[in-house]
Write an enzyme that holds these catalytic residues in place. Structure first.
Site, PDB file in Angstrom:
ATOM      1  N   LYS A  52       0.843  -1.205   0.000  1.00 32.89           N
ATOM      2  CA  LYS A  52       0.000   0.000   0.000  1.00 32.89           C
ATOM      3  C   LYS A  52       0.877   1.253   0.000  1.00 32.89           C
ATOM      4  O   LYS A  52       0.610   2.215  -0.714  1.00 32.89           O
ATOM      5  CB  LYS A  52      -0.965  -0.013   1.200  1.00 32.89           C
ATOM      6  CG  LYS A  52      -2.100  -1.020   1.024  1.00 32.89           C
ATOM      7  CD  LYS A  52      -2.960  -1.240   2.257  1.00 32.89           C
ATOM      8  CE  LYS A  52      -3.948  -2.377   1.974  1.00 32.89           C
ATOM      9  NZ  LYS A  52      -4.841  -2.689   3.098  1.00 32.89           N
ATOM     10  N   GLN A  96      -5.059  -1.550   9.210  1.00 30.98           N
ATOM     11  CA  GLN A  96      -4.940  -2.861   8.569  1.00 30.98           C
ATOM     12  C   GLN A  96      -5.584  -3.940   9.446  1.00 30.98           C
ATOM     13  O   GLN A  96      -5.342  -3.995  10.655  1.00 30.98           O
ATOM     14  CB  GLN A  96      -3.456  -3.165   8.312  1.00 30.98           C
ATOM     15  CG  GLN A  96      -3.207  -4.437   7.520  1.00 30.98           C
ATOM     16  CD  GLN A  96      -3.767  -4.401   6.095  1.00 30.98           C
ATOM     17  OE1 GLN A  96      -3.859  -3.355   5.471  1.00 30.98           O
ATOM     18  NE2 GLN A  96      -4.148  -5.553   5.589  1.00 30.98           N
ATOM     19  N   ASP A 119     -11.099   2.906   3.371  1.00 34.55           N
ATOM     20  CA  ASP A 119     -11.431   1.493   3.188  1.00 34.55           C
ATOM     21  C   ASP A 119     -12.924   1.297   2.912  1.00 34.55           C
ATOM     22  O   ASP A 119     -13.340   0.240   2.455  1.00 34.55           O
ATOM     23  CB  ASP A 119     -11.079   0.704   4.467  1.00 34.55           C
ATOM     24  CG  ASP A 119      -9.795  -0.099   4.336  1.00 34.55           C
ATOM     25  OD1 ASP A 119      -9.485  -0.539   3.209  1.00 34.55           O
ATOM     26  OD2 ASP A 119      -9.113  -0.289   5.361  1.00 34.55           O
TER      27      ASP A 119
HETATM   28  N1  GUN Z   1      -7.085  -6.858   5.548  1.00 32.01           N
HETATM   29  C1  GUN Z   1      -7.396  -7.615   4.473  1.00 32.01           C
HETATM   30  N2  GUN Z   1      -7.976  -6.851   3.521  1.00 32.01           N
HETATM   31  C2  GUN Z   1      -8.038  -5.599   4.001  1.00 32.01           C
HETATM   32  C3  GUN Z   1      -8.512  -4.357   3.480  1.00 32.01           C
HETATM   33  O1  GUN Z   1      -9.028  -4.258   2.363  1.00 32.01           O
HETATM   34  N3  GUN Z   1      -8.391  -3.285   4.305  1.00 32.01           N
HETATM   35  C4  GUN Z   1      -7.849  -3.366   5.529  1.00 32.01           C
HETATM   36  N4  GUN Z   1      -7.784  -2.274   6.263  1.00 32.01           N
HETATM   37  N5  GUN Z   1      -7.393  -4.500   6.056  1.00 32.01           N
HETATM   38  C5  GUN Z   1      -7.481  -5.599   5.286  1.00 32.01           C
END
Ligand code: GUN
Length: 280
Positions: A52, A96, A119
């Site tokens: 990311k 996350q 998100d």
């Molecule tokens: N963990 C697995 N997929 C995601 C996601 O799309 N966003 C976040 N914040 N955590 C995750």
């Protein structure tokens, strides 16, 4: 022979569009900033977070990284979110998942300001999506829509079947397909005759978290098959929820794993970060 939907190429196109837009905004003194919070040392989460941050760099988005030890208290995490909510120079906040055991995930996600919830997990944004109002949309299902649109696959009027009803993928996916005027059915673990339903699909989106679960016997001839799953097999190779070798010959278009839906999730996160600082 199915057309292979190239998520890597499409995600790159999306990121390049974002990069051009952030450069334009930078010339006006506007920068998007994403704060990424990782609690604990889950290796998969560490890789996701690294990717990311790399995507932010590529797209011209500033990223701030908060890596907290696994024994961080929920209170401390909420304090950090509160501080980031208040900061004018932070446009997006991402925590996350999964969080370490003992933390209340809902409480933490609900603490993020809906205006910074890149998100798209906050109940306000989920609610907005369900009534067709503008807000942040969960990245993976938003990425699936981009894959379909950019592959010139018509959604309007089509039988769309979503397998899986998670808050992150299945539910928002069904809302987005509905918004595009698809006729949408959502299947789940209690669906009585899954095959009977999936065989009706013109567009089949699979997000059940079971490796190679969907084989050709679940798929109508000529269907478009989107595989959201990702699993590492014993031999170290990756596979999806769809048995690719079995389904590819009957589908008209299919996403591979890896290189299908996966890269789109981060591209749409970048899109959400960009939209946190500009309207279109
Ligand atoms: N963990 C697995 N997929 C995601 C996601 O799309 N966003 C976040 N914040 N955590 C995750």
């Amino acid at each position: 022979m199915a057309k292979i939907i190239d998520g890597k190429a499409i995600s790159l196109a999306v990121k390049d569009e974002i990069k051009a837009k952030t450069a334009e905004l930078a010339s006006k003194g506007i920068t998007a900033t994403l704060a990424v919070i990782l609690v604990g040392e889950d290796p998969a989460s560490q890789v996701y977070v690294k990717n990311k941050k790399k995507a932010c760099e590529y797209c011209g988005i500033r990223s701030l990284s908060y890596e907290l030890p696994a024994d961080t208290s929920e209170e401390k995490l909420l304090e950090l979110i509160d501080e980031l909510n208040k900061r004018d120079d932070v446009n997006g906040i991402l925590v996350q998942l999964p969080l370490p055991k003992g933390m209340d995930e809902d409480k933490v996600l609900d603490a993020i300001s809906p205006d910074k919830d890149v998100d798209g997990f906050h109940p306000v944004n989920v609610g907005k999506l369900s009534i067709g109002k503008k807000g942040f949309v969960s990245c993976t299902p938003a990425g699936v829509i981009q894959l379909l649109k950019r592959s010139d696959i018509e959604i309007s009027g089509k039988e769309c079947v979503v397998v899986g009803r998670s808050n992150i993928v299945g539910k928002p996916m069904s809302m987005l397909l509905l918004k595009e005027n698809g006729t949408v059915t959502v299947c789940h673990s209690r669906t009585k005759d899954l095959k009977e339903v999936t065989k009706r699909a013109d567009i089949l989106v699979v997000a059940i978290g079971k490796p190679k679960f969907i084989d050709a016997s679940y798929v109508k001839d000529g269907a478009v098959v989107i595989d959201v799953g990702i699993h590492r097999m014993e031999d170290g190779k990756l596979c999806g929820d769809v048995d690719y070798a079995s389904v590819e010959p009957v589908a008209s278009a299919i996403t591979p794993v890896p290189g299908g839906v996966g890269p789109m999730t981060i591209a749409m996160l970048m899109y959400n970060c960009l939209s946190s600082v500009c309207e279109d």
